[in-house]
Design an enzyme around this catalytic site. Structure first.
Site, PDB file in Angstrom:
ATOM      1  N   ASP A 137       0.859  -1.187   0.000  1.00  0.00           N
ATOM      2  CA  ASP A 137       0.000   0.000   0.000  1.00  0.00           C
ATOM      3  C   ASP A 137       0.894   1.235   0.000  1.00  0.00           C
ATOM      4  O   ASP A 137       2.089   1.150   0.279  1.00  0.00           O
ATOM      5  CB  ASP A 137      -0.888  -0.021   1.259  1.00  0.00           C
ATOM      6  CG  ASP A 137      -1.772   1.217   1.356  1.00  0.00           C
ATOM      7  OD1 ASP A 137      -2.512   1.480   0.389  1.00  0.00           O
ATOM      8  OD2 ASP A 137      -1.707   1.940   2.362  1.00  0.00           O
ATOM      9  N   SER A 138       0.281   2.384  -0.251  1.00  0.00           N
ATOM     10  CA  SER A 138       1.033   3.637  -0.205  1.00  0.00           C
ATOM     11  C   SER A 138       1.491   3.968   1.224  1.00  0.00           C
ATOM     12  O   SER A 138       2.389   4.773   1.408  1.00  0.00           O
ATOM     13  CB  SER A 138       0.149   4.772  -0.723  1.00  0.00           C
ATOM     14  OG  SER A 138      -1.058   4.823   0.015  1.00  0.00           O
TER      15      SER A 138
ATOM     16  N   CYS B 245      -3.788  -0.887  -2.045  1.00  0.00           N
ATOM     17  CA  CYS B 245      -4.039   0.540  -2.267  1.00  0.00           C
ATOM     18  C   CYS B 245      -5.048   0.714  -3.408  1.00  0.00           C
ATOM     19  O   CYS B 245      -4.814   0.256  -4.532  1.00  0.00           O
ATOM     20  CB  CYS B 245      -2.722   1.220  -2.625  1.00  0.00           C
ATOM     21  SG  CYS B 245      -2.877   2.990  -2.848  1.00  0.00           S
TER      22      CYS B 245
ATOM     23  N   GLU C  38      -6.702   9.203   9.839  1.00  0.00           N
ATOM     24  CA  GLU C  38      -5.386   9.004  10.476  1.00  0.00           C
ATOM     25  C   GLU C  38      -5.277   9.766  11.785  1.00  0.00           C
ATOM     26  O   GLU C  38      -4.549   9.362  12.688  1.00  0.00           O
ATOM     27  CB  GLU C  38      -4.264   9.410   9.504  1.00  0.00           C
ATOM     28  CG  GLU C  38      -4.160   8.437   8.350  1.00  0.00           C
ATOM     29  CD  GLU C  38      -2.887   8.569   7.537  1.00  0.00           C
ATOM     30  OE1 GLU C  38      -1.989   9.333   7.919  1.00  0.00           O
ATOM     31  OE2 GLU C  38      -2.812   7.890   6.494  1.00  0.00           O
TER      32      GLU C  38
ATOM     33  N   CYS D 263     -11.307   3.350  -0.822  1.00  0.00           N
ATOM     34  CA  CYS D 263     -10.032   3.824  -0.254  1.00  0.00           C
ATOM     35  C   CYS D 263      -9.749   2.978   0.985  1.00  0.00           C
ATOM     36  O   CYS D 263     -10.671   2.639   1.733  1.00  0.00           O
ATOM     37  CB  CYS D 263     -10.145   5.301   0.126  1.00  0.00           C
ATOM     38  SG  CYS D 263      -8.689   5.943   0.982  1.00  0.00           S
TER      39      CYS D 263
ATOM     40  N   HIS E 160      -8.661   3.640   3.787  1.00  0.00           N
ATOM     41  CA  HIS E 160      -8.931   4.217   5.102  1.00  0.00           C
ATOM     42  C   HIS E 160     -10.403   4.175   5.521  1.00  0.00           C
ATOM     43  O   HIS E 160     -10.726   4.223   6.705  1.00  0.00           O
ATOM     44  CB  HIS E 160      -8.493   5.683   5.128  1.00  0.00           C
ATOM     45  CG  HIS E 160      -7.018   5.880   5.124  1.00  0.00           C
ATOM     46  ND1 HIS E 160      -6.197   5.287   4.190  1.00  0.00           N
ATOM     47  CD2 HIS E 160      -6.214   6.622   5.932  1.00  0.00           C
ATOM     48  CE1 HIS E 160      -4.940   5.649   4.431  1.00  0.00           C
ATOM     49  NE2 HIS E 160      -4.924   6.454   5.480  1.00  0.00           N
TER      50      HIS E 160
END
Ligand code: DGL
Length: 280
Positions: free
Chosen positions: A17-18, A80, A159, A192, A194
């Protein structure tokens, strides 16, 4: 069964993932496939990818795959969404190792979930601009209306650790999702890494008749189906080994990543640029 087949089964599944977001996919994999050994790479030095150009995302993706290949994975999961949306074809043309991305599983689940044939997708700017989810859904059912919205603020908000009742989370979702509510969509794809952390808030905002499609869970199901079909499921009865690699400070990865993974992260190692680009 031959030794090479047995060894093949026991090779790890690599996930990249990024940054730390792919830990939601790793968590889903760990829960569905608790015997698999997993190698995770998070490119924390170069995150975010979602605001980068397609050319740069493709280059990063090739470098990330080259890094995890040294662990001889039996399969690579492109956790990702941004990379899956932009670089999947390029990666499949460049590498022979099996690759599973998050877009196709998410699109399939959205098509089976929608009754009104109206689907919403949220993701990073690059993911939405690529049109990859939109194409994948239309390939399955050209009659589906799609509303794709980029919702970039949701990455930093997640985050930061704000929970689903937080006033900023609620305000951001209200603003972002208003067009989808107006359009009467009844399935929403979390495009996404997240967004699964905001699932409860998203469900509250969209209401009960909207199915929230979690690409991370759908991808884990796809990985299990693939390994099962290929007779490649790991068979060792012992505890699996997880190893995590990051390209920048492991401190942030450890503290924030815990929430994404749902457990403490052990075996985390920060790699140097030399190791990333040149080591074998
Ligand atoms: N992992 C990215 C994705 O799923 C989000 C973070 C980033 O922009 O790199 O699209």
């Amino acid at each position: 069964m031959s030794d090479s087949k047995t060894n093949g089964r026991n090779r790890p599944v690599a996930v990249f993932d990024s940054g730390l977001g792919g830990l939601t996919v790793t968590r889903a994999l760990a829960s569905l496939l608790p015997r698999e050994n997993i190698i995770y790479f998070g490119d924390t030095a170069r995150v975010p990818y979602g605001t980068k150009s397609e050319r740069t995302i493709r280059r990063y993706a090739v470098e990330d795959v080259n890094f995890v290949l040294r662990f001889e994975p039996k399969l690579i999961v492109v956790a990702c969404n941004t990379v899956s949306a932009i670089a999947m074809d390029h990666l499949r043309q460049t590498f022979r190792v099996p690759l599973i991305g998050v877009v196709e599983p998410g699109a399939r689940a959205a098509v089976s979930a929608t009754r009104r044939k109206r689907v919403g997708i949220i993701g990073t700017e690059a993911t939405i601009a690529s049109g990859a989810y939109q194409r994948a859904i239309r390939d399955l059912d050209s009659g589906i209306e799609i509303l794709a919205l980029s919702t970039p603020l949701l990455v930093p908000i997640t985050e930061e650790g704000r929970d689903c009742n937080d006033v900023v989370v609620k305000a951001a979702l209200k603003g972002y999702l208003a067009p989808l509510k107006d359009a009467g969509g009844d399935a929403l794809v979390l495009g996404c890494t997240h967004y699964p952390l905001l699932k409860d808030a998203l469900k509250n905002e969209m209401g009960d008749d909207v199915t929230v499609v979690d690409s991370a869970e759908e991808t884990a199901t796809e990985v299990r189906r693939f390994l099962d079909e290929k007779d490649m499921l790991c068979e060792t009865p012992s505890f699996p080994q997880y190893r995590f690699f990051v390209s920048d400070s492991s401190q942030r990865f450890l503290s924030i990543g815990r929430r994404f993974f749902g457990a403490d992260l052990v075996n985390v190692r920060e790699i140097s640029p030399d190791e990333f680009f040149f080591a074998k």
